[in-house]
Every structure is written in C-alpha cells, then in structure tokens.
Design a protein around this motif. Structure first.
Motif, PDB file in Angstrom:
ATOM      1  N   THR A 189       0.840  -1.198   0.000  1.00  0.00           N
ATOM      2  CA  THR A 189       0.000   0.000   0.000  1.00  0.00           C
ATOM      3  C   THR A 189       0.877   1.252   0.000  1.00  0.00           C
ATOM      4  OG1 THR A 189      -0.068   0.165   2.409  1.00  0.00           O
ATOM      5  CG2 THR A 189      -1.770  -1.215   1.338  1.00  0.00           C
ATOM      6  N   LEU A 190       0.238   2.385  -0.245  1.00  0.00           N
ATOM      7  CA  LEU A 190       0.963   3.658  -0.184  1.00  0.00           C
ATOM      8  C   LEU A 190       1.579   3.862   1.197  1.00  0.00           C
ATOM      9  CD1 LEU A 190      -1.466   6.003  -2.132  1.00  0.00           C
ATOM     10  CD2 LEU A 190       0.786   5.217  -2.876  1.00  0.00           C
ATOM     11  N   ALA A 191       0.835   3.520   2.244  1.00  0.00           N
ATOM     12  CA  ALA A 191       1.347   3.667   3.612  1.00  0.00           C
ATOM     13  C   ALA A 191       2.545   2.756   3.851  1.00  0.00           C
ATOM     14  CB  ALA A 191       0.241   3.392   4.624  1.00  0.00           C
ATOM     15  N   GLU A 192       2.476   1.512   3.369  1.00  0.00           N
ATOM     16  CA  GLU A 192       3.606   0.588   3.526  1.00  0.00           C
ATOM     17  C   GLU A 192       4.836   1.084   2.769  1.00  0.00           C
ATOM     18  OE1 GLU A 192       1.772  -3.833   4.067  1.00  0.00           O
ATOM     19  OE2 GLU A 192       1.469  -2.884   2.109  1.00  0.00           O
ATOM     20  N   ARG A 193       4.612   1.612   1.576  1.00  0.00           N
ATOM     21  CA  ARG A 193       5.732   2.144   0.791  1.00  0.00           C
ATOM     22  C   ARG A 193       6.358   3.342   1.488  1.00  0.00           C
ATOM     23  NH1 ARG A 193       2.596   2.737  -4.771  1.00  0.00           N
ATOM     24  NH2 ARG A 193       1.116   1.120  -4.205  1.00  0.00           N
ATOM     25  N   ALA A 194       5.508   4.251   2.008  1.00  0.00           N
ATOM     26  CA  ALA A 194       6.025   5.434   2.708  1.00  0.00           C
ATOM     27  C   ALA A 194       6.823   5.032   3.940  1.00  0.00           C
ATOM     28  CB  ALA A 194       4.876   6.363   3.085  1.00  0.00           C
ATOM     29  N   ALA A 195       6.325   4.043   4.695  1.00  0.00           N
ATOM     30  CA  ALA A 195       7.033   3.577   5.887  1.00  0.00           C
ATOM     31  C   ALA A 195       8.368   2.942   5.515  1.00  0.00           C
ATOM     32  CB  ALA A 195       6.162   2.594   6.666  1.00  0.00           C
TER      33      ALA A 195
END
Length: 91
Positions: A42-48
């Motif tokens: 997800t976008l959140a996983e990629r950002a993290a």
C-alpha cells in the motif's frame, strides 16, 4: 539528479523497494524487501519503508507504473517509480 525510488516485483515475484542513488546498485542502493508477492504494498507501507531507508516522496511526486513482459505467456513484471529526497532535506 534527484534520487528515485523503485517498487518492483523482482524475478522471484516478491515486492521490493529500492532507492536509485549515485552509488552502485550492489553496494550503495538502499533497499527494503516486503517479503511477499501479493498484495501490492500500500501507499502507507511504501512510505514507511522509504522512511526506514531515510527517504520520502518529493513535493508533488506520484508513483508512476510501468509493465514489462516478454510474450503473451510470460509473467508480467511491474515497476513503479517515485522521485524522492532524503528526509533531512525536507527540514
């Protein structure tokens, strides 16, 4: 040159994100392996993952997707790219 993050389902099919820098790929490109082939991170996983590598998306940058395949029977490889900057550059 602005660094670029790449999200790819590599030859093993598992998702990984790495940051293309001026260094050599085998020694200097920071990378994170998501350890799975599905679902797409997800976008959140990629950002993290990028934050863990010391990077964040550049202002206004969005992920751009490309599809690579040989012939109609080959597994499709996906690659997404995002312009990034070191986190300390944003402060």
């Amino acid at each position: 040159m602005m660094p670029s993050a790449r999200l790819a389902n590599g030859y093993s099919g598992e998702w990984e994100v790495y940051v293309v820098t001026n260094g050599t790929p085998s020694q200097d490109w920071p990378e994170h392996d998501f350890g799975r082939s599905t679902p797409v991170p997800t976008l959140a996983e990629r950002a993290a993952a990028l934050a863990g590598l010391g990077y964040e998306g550049a202002d206004g940058a969005e992920w751009e997707w490309q599809e690579f395949h040989g012939d109609a029977t080959d597994r499709v490889r996906l690659l997404a790219a995002l312009d990034v900057r070191p986190i300390e550059d944003s402060r």
